[in-house]
Design an enzyme around this catalytic site. Structure first.
Site, PDB file in Angstrom:
ATOM      1  N   HIS A  15     -49.040   4.858 -21.043  1.00  0.00           N
ATOM      2  CA  HIS A  15     -49.373   6.134 -21.673  1.00  0.00           C
ATOM      3  C   HIS A  15     -48.854   6.172 -23.100  1.00  0.00           C
ATOM      4  O   HIS A  15     -48.152   5.292 -23.564  1.00  0.00           O
ATOM      5  CB  HIS A  15     -48.852   7.328 -20.852  1.00  0.00           C
ATOM      6  N   CYS A  34     -42.143   6.991 -27.814  1.00  0.00           N
ATOM      7  CA  CYS A  34     -43.154   7.314 -26.791  1.00  0.00           C
ATOM      8  C   CYS A  34     -44.511   7.666 -27.388  1.00  0.00           C
ATOM      9  O   CYS A  34     -45.487   7.788 -26.654  1.00  0.00           O
ATOM     10  CB  CYS A  34     -42.659   8.443 -25.906  1.00  0.00           C
ATOM     11  N   HIS A  40     -47.252   2.315 -24.057  1.00  0.00           N
ATOM     12  CA  HIS A  40     -46.167   1.618 -23.355  1.00  0.00           C
ATOM     13  C   HIS A  40     -46.304   1.986 -21.885  1.00  0.00           C
ATOM     14  O   HIS A  40     -47.013   2.940 -21.536  1.00  0.00           O
ATOM     15  CB  HIS A  40     -44.794   2.034 -23.908  1.00  0.00           C
ATOM     16  N   HIS A  42     -44.809   2.467 -17.687  1.00  0.00           N
ATOM     17  CA  HIS A  42     -43.714   2.882 -16.795  1.00  0.00           C
ATOM     18  C   HIS A  42     -44.041   2.446 -15.373  1.00  0.00           C
ATOM     19  O   HIS A  42     -45.211   2.370 -14.987  1.00  0.00           O
ATOM     20  CB  HIS A  42     -43.551   4.398 -16.783  1.00  0.00           C
ATOM     21  N   ASP A  80     -53.000   3.757 -10.682  1.00  0.00           N
ATOM     22  CA  ASP A  80     -52.260   2.490 -10.752  1.00  0.00           C
ATOM     23  C   ASP A  80     -52.936   1.510 -11.709  1.00  0.00           C
ATOM     24  O   ASP A  80     -54.154   1.292 -11.646  1.00  0.00           O
ATOM     25  CB  ASP A  80     -52.157   1.870  -9.355  1.00  0.00           C
ATOM     26  N   HIS A  81     -52.121   0.923 -12.598  1.00  0.00           N
ATOM     27  CA  HIS A  81     -52.582  -0.037 -13.603  1.00  0.00           C
ATOM     28  C   HIS A  81     -53.642   0.545 -14.541  1.00  0.00           C
ATOM     29  O   HIS A  81     -54.518  -0.173 -15.021  1.00  0.00           O
ATOM     30  CB  HIS A  81     -53.068  -1.341 -12.945  1.00  0.00           C
ATOM     31  N   GLU A 125     -39.973   8.743 -13.812  1.00  0.00           N
ATOM     32  CA  GLU A 125     -40.592   7.960 -14.874  1.00  0.00           C
ATOM     33  C   GLU A 125     -39.713   6.751 -15.198  1.00  0.00           C
ATOM     34  O   GLU A 125     -40.212   5.684 -15.573  1.00  0.00           O
ATOM     35  CB  GLU A 125     -40.802   8.821 -16.114  1.00  0.00           C
TER      36      GLU A 125
HETATM   37 NI    NI Z   1     -43.287   6.914 -21.711  1.00  0.00          NI
END
Ligand code: NI
Length: 136
Positions: A15, A34, A40, A42, A80-81, A125
């Site tokens: 995200h 961020c 990036h 998580h 997911d992914h 997160e």
């Molecule tokens: Ni983040």
């Protein structure tokens, strides 16, 4: 007898935190790393809590296999992914903070959970940062 049953689940996603009303400088001031335009990732840990009366015929609040399948279909398969900003309808306009992700997950699951049961979603997160949402 009222019991809470909880199920852990997991998804990886990328995200970028970004407010389109602000310029890059303001986004960097507020969101720091961020808001990296290249995104990036998580490792999100999700815990879904369902609270309700134990059914005397089964001894269950809800069947955990059913709950685990529901989370897989509604949440893991969806997120997911994925790049949340670019690849999901839910976050095309909504900034994908942990708060908003928990809110979206709660709203996806709520219609599927028996109406008489309470639902709470906890979302990690990072191992040290998590949020919880229960529908307010
Ligand atoms: Ni983040």
């Amino acid at each position: 007898m009222i019991v809470t049953v909880s199920r852990h689940a997991h998804f990886n996603a990328a995200h970028r935190l970004y407010n389109s009303q602000w310029d890059l400088e303001k986004n960097e001031a507020v969101f720091g790393k961020c808001t990296n335009p290249r995104y990036h990732g998580h490792n999100y840990e999700l815990i879904v809590h369902v609270t309700g009366e134990v059914d005397p015929s089964t001894g269950y609040v809800v069947d955990m296999k059913w709950l685990s399948d529901l989370i897989k279909i509604e949440i893991e398969d969806r997120f997911d992914h994925k790049n949340l900003n670019e690849e999901t309808e839910e976050f095309k306009e909504l900034n994908p903070t942990a708060e908003h992700i928990a809110y979206v997950i709660w709203n996806l699951l709520r219609p599927c959970i028996p109406i008489q049961h309470q639902l709470k979603v906890s979302l990690y997160e990072t191992p040290r940062n998590y949020v919880a949402y229960e529908g307010q």
